[in-house]
Scaffold this active site. Sequence first.
Site, PDB file in Angstrom:
ATOM      1  NE  ARG A  27      66.628  84.298 -93.043  1.00 40.85           N
ATOM      2  CZ  ARG A  27      67.818  84.795 -93.380  1.00 40.85           C
ATOM      3  NH1 ARG A  27      68.539  84.178 -94.253  1.00 40.85           N
ATOM      4  NH2 ARG A  27      68.272  85.868 -92.820  1.00 40.85           N
ATOM      5  NE  ARG A  45      67.304  92.053 -92.842  1.00 40.12           N
ATOM      6  CZ  ARG A  45      68.456  91.824 -93.451  1.00 40.12           C
ATOM      7  NH1 ARG A  45      69.436  92.676 -93.335  1.00 40.12           N
ATOM      8  NH2 ARG A  45      68.611  90.750 -94.194  1.00 40.12           N
ATOM      9  NE  ARG A  52      68.524  92.879 -85.915  1.00 42.00           N
ATOM     10  CZ  ARG A  52      69.509  93.714 -85.703  1.00 42.00           C
ATOM     11  NH1 ARG A  52      69.580  94.399 -84.580  1.00 42.00           N
ATOM     12  NH2 ARG A  52      70.437  93.885 -86.616  1.00 42.00           N
ATOM     13  CG  ASP A 101      71.680  83.158 -88.509  1.00 39.83           C
ATOM     14  OD1 ASP A 101      70.907  83.824 -89.215  1.00 39.83           O
ATOM     15  OD2 ASP A 101      72.786  82.758 -88.916  1.00 39.83           O
ATOM     16  CE1 TYR A 129      77.630  83.387 -94.992  1.00 34.36           C
ATOM     17  CE2 TYR A 129      76.518  81.263 -94.930  1.00 34.36           C
ATOM     18  CZ  TYR A 129      76.548  82.596 -95.322  1.00 34.36           C
ATOM     19  OH  TYR A 129      75.512  83.118 -96.044  1.00 34.36           O
TER      20      TYR A 129
HETATM   21  O1  CP3 Z   1      61.747  83.105 -89.667  1.00 37.82           O
HETATM   22  C1  CP3 Z   1      62.879  82.778 -89.956  1.00 37.82           C
HETATM   23  O2  CP3 Z   1      63.097  81.951 -90.847  1.00 37.82           O
HETATM   24  C2  CP3 Z   1      63.988  83.415 -89.215  1.00 37.82           C
HETATM   25  C3  CP3 Z   1      65.047  82.507 -88.738  1.00 37.82           C
HETATM   26  C4  CP3 Z   1      66.279  82.491 -89.630  1.00 37.82           C
HETATM   27  C5  CP3 Z   1      67.265  83.520 -89.682  1.00 37.82           C
HETATM   28  N1  CP3 Z   1      68.293  83.061 -90.456  1.00 37.82           N
HETATM   29  C6  CP3 Z   1      67.204  84.823 -88.990  1.00 37.82           C
HETATM   30  C7  CP3 Z   1      68.054  85.924 -89.458  1.00 37.82           C
HETATM   31  C8  CP3 Z   1      66.694  81.454 -90.454  1.00 37.82           C
HETATM   32  C9  CP3 Z   1      65.971  80.162 -90.803  1.00 37.82           C
HETATM   33  C10 CP3 Z   1      67.988  81.823 -90.942  1.00 37.82           C
HETATM   34  C11 CP3 Z   1      68.785  80.937 -91.813  1.00 37.82           C
HETATM   35  C12 CP3 Z   1      70.032  81.453 -92.398  1.00 37.82           C
HETATM   36  N2  CP3 Z   1      70.948  82.315 -91.844  1.00 37.82           N
HETATM   37  C13 CP3 Z   1      70.559  81.007 -93.634  1.00 37.82           C
HETATM   38  C14 CP3 Z   1      69.941  79.940 -94.525  1.00 37.82           C
HETATM   39  C15 CP3 Z   1      68.770  80.416 -95.271  1.00 37.82           C
HETATM   40  C16 CP3 Z   1      69.059  81.338 -96.411  1.00 37.82           C
HETATM   41  O3  CP3 Z   1      68.471  82.412 -96.429  1.00 37.82           O
HETATM   42  O4  CP3 Z   1      69.839  80.956 -97.280  1.00 37.82           O
HETATM   43  C17 CP3 Z   1      71.778  81.690 -93.847  1.00 37.82           C
HETATM   44  C18 CP3 Z   1      72.684  81.551 -95.051  1.00 37.82           C
HETATM   45  C19 CP3 Z   1      72.009  82.497 -92.698  1.00 37.82           C
HETATM   46  C20 CP3 Z   1      73.203  83.342 -92.424  1.00 37.82           C
HETATM   47  C21 CP3 Z   1      72.858  84.753 -92.226  1.00 37.82           C
HETATM   48  N3  CP3 Z   1      72.184  85.252 -91.134  1.00 37.82           N
HETATM   49  C22 CP3 Z   1      73.140  85.859 -93.078  1.00 37.82           C
HETATM   50  C23 CP3 Z   1      73.860  85.742 -94.402  1.00 37.82           C
HETATM   51  C24 CP3 Z   1      72.624  87.001 -92.485  1.00 37.82           C
HETATM   52  C25 CP3 Z   1      72.732  88.423 -92.928  1.00 37.82           C
HETATM   53  C26 CP3 Z   1      72.017  88.706 -94.159  1.00 37.82           C
HETATM   54  C27 CP3 Z   1      70.553  88.322 -94.129  1.00 37.82           C
HETATM   55  O5  CP3 Z   1      70.183  87.414 -94.875  1.00 37.82           O
HETATM   56  O6  CP3 Z   1      69.791  88.920 -93.399  1.00 37.82           O
HETATM   57  C28 CP3 Z   1      71.988  86.593 -91.272  1.00 37.82           C
HETATM   58  C29 CP3 Z   1      71.286  87.451 -90.307  1.00 37.82           C
HETATM   59  C30 CP3 Z   1      69.855  87.128 -90.032  1.00 37.82           C
HETATM   60  N4  CP3 Z   1      69.411  85.890 -89.693  1.00 37.82           N
HETATM   61  C31 CP3 Z   1      68.757  88.033 -90.033  1.00 37.82           C
HETATM   62  C32 CP3 Z   1      67.626  87.287 -89.666  1.00 37.82           C
HETATM   63  C33 CP3 Z   1      66.234  87.796 -89.469  1.00 37.82           C
HETATM   64  C34 CP3 Z   1      68.843  89.540 -90.294  1.00 37.82           C
HETATM   65  C35 CP3 Z   1      69.551  90.174 -89.165  1.00 37.82           C
HETATM   66  C36 CP3 Z   1      69.125  91.579 -88.919  1.00 37.82           C
HETATM   67  O7  CP3 Z   1      68.126  91.774 -88.232  1.00 37.82           O
HETATM   68  O8  CP3 Z   1      69.812  92.478 -89.410  1.00 37.82           O
END
Ligand code: CP3
Length: 351
Positions: free
Chosen positions: A27, A31, A40, A76, A153
């Site tokens: 990740r 943020r 964003r 994502d 999910y």
């Molecule tokens: O550089 C990177 O790694 C970014 C790419 C990336 C995102 N999500 C962007 C994202 C990756 C590799 C993921 C994987 C992801 N997404 C997982 C597996 C990894 C982990 O952390 O367990 C999971 C479970 C998700 C599902 C998901 N996406 C959730 C639960 C959420 C909301 C809560 C959170 O963790 O932020 C997201 C949204 C998301 N995906 C954001 C980002 C940068 C935040 C969105 C925002 O800008 O508000």
Amino acid sequence: MTDPRRHRFLSAFNGSPVDRPPLWLMRQAGRYLPGYREVRAKHGFWDVCLNPELSTHVALEPLNRFPLDAAIVFSDILVIPQALGLDVTFGTGEGPQFGKPMRTASDLNAWNTKGIAERLKYVPQAVSHLKNRLNGSHGILGFAGAPFTLFAYSVEGQGSDDFRHARVLMHTDKKLALKAMQTLADAATELLLEEAKAGADVVQLFDTWGGLLTLSEYQEFCVPALQRMCQTLSKANAPTLLFVKGATHLLPVLGETGATGFSLDWRIDWRDARRRYPTHVLQGNIDPVLLFAPPDIVSNQTKLLLQATAETTSHKHSVLNLGHGILPKTPLEGVDALCNAVTAGEAAAHG
Ligand code: CP3
């Protein structure tokens, strides 16, 4: 000549000797970075994923700030349920929400599997845009959700601590659960093959919630689908990393998946995992919470991990990373301290 960062990353997967293990952070675009928050403020989350310029812009920010060896495409894991028609939205703060969660056979029958690769085309397009911009400087990772985590999910319809609807459904309607997971696995395989074709050097499967399962549940519901996925990807020369959070009890069966390597969560002891998997790639596993500690503590813990990779395999088959995704409020000083501890030797060698 290959850039040293990309070379180091690829070497971890082909078993070549390295000066130190390559570094990237799960990740790493997100943020905690001011540039990401700026993007964003102007664009919705899906808009960033869908637009190759924007997704590349946010994927590059951590590389410009920190001495990382690999980039991960900005996307994502929930792109798959979204493309299947489950109507996934990200509200402010409360995580993903599904308009159409899957609870019954008729919900599953309504999944729109036809032409899914076409609807997900924007992900490999983001990979190839990122690749062009990097021009060989860094390794590139593609990724997808693992079948169980996508299933969790899709059934729950939102985030959860225990994913109780999903885990109960696995027992009350095993056939339905297995069919759903196979559909998700097929979609993820197709997506990952396209990401590899577009230039991803390695693909990671995120099984964030797999650790909720017992060993026998993981063996029955997850291992066969993961095996098929890893086999197909390996035929296409795409090395696979499998991340399962909370997998200390699952470690004995992860090898059966056929993954090239395992991304360890922070609770797994590196040397234990290495004894069990002497030639697999191991990735990890600094506690992401530790980045909130003072820099000298981050630095000391990072050096202990480097000592473990040095003493076990002379740094071979190893990738430095966190034990889970970087947290949204992580101080940049913590990330700097980790990076500095990793690159300390290089600075001394050059100066
Ligand atoms: O550089 C990177 O790694 C970014 C790419 C990336 C995102 N999500 C962007 C994202 C990756 C590799 C993921 C994987 C992801 N997404 C997982 C597996 C990894 C982990 O952390 O367990 C999971 C479970 C998700 C599902 C998901 N996406 C959730 C639960 C959420 C909301 C809560 C959170 O963790 O932020 C997201 C949204 C998301 N995906 C954001 C980002 C940068 C935040 C969105 C925002 O800008 O508000």
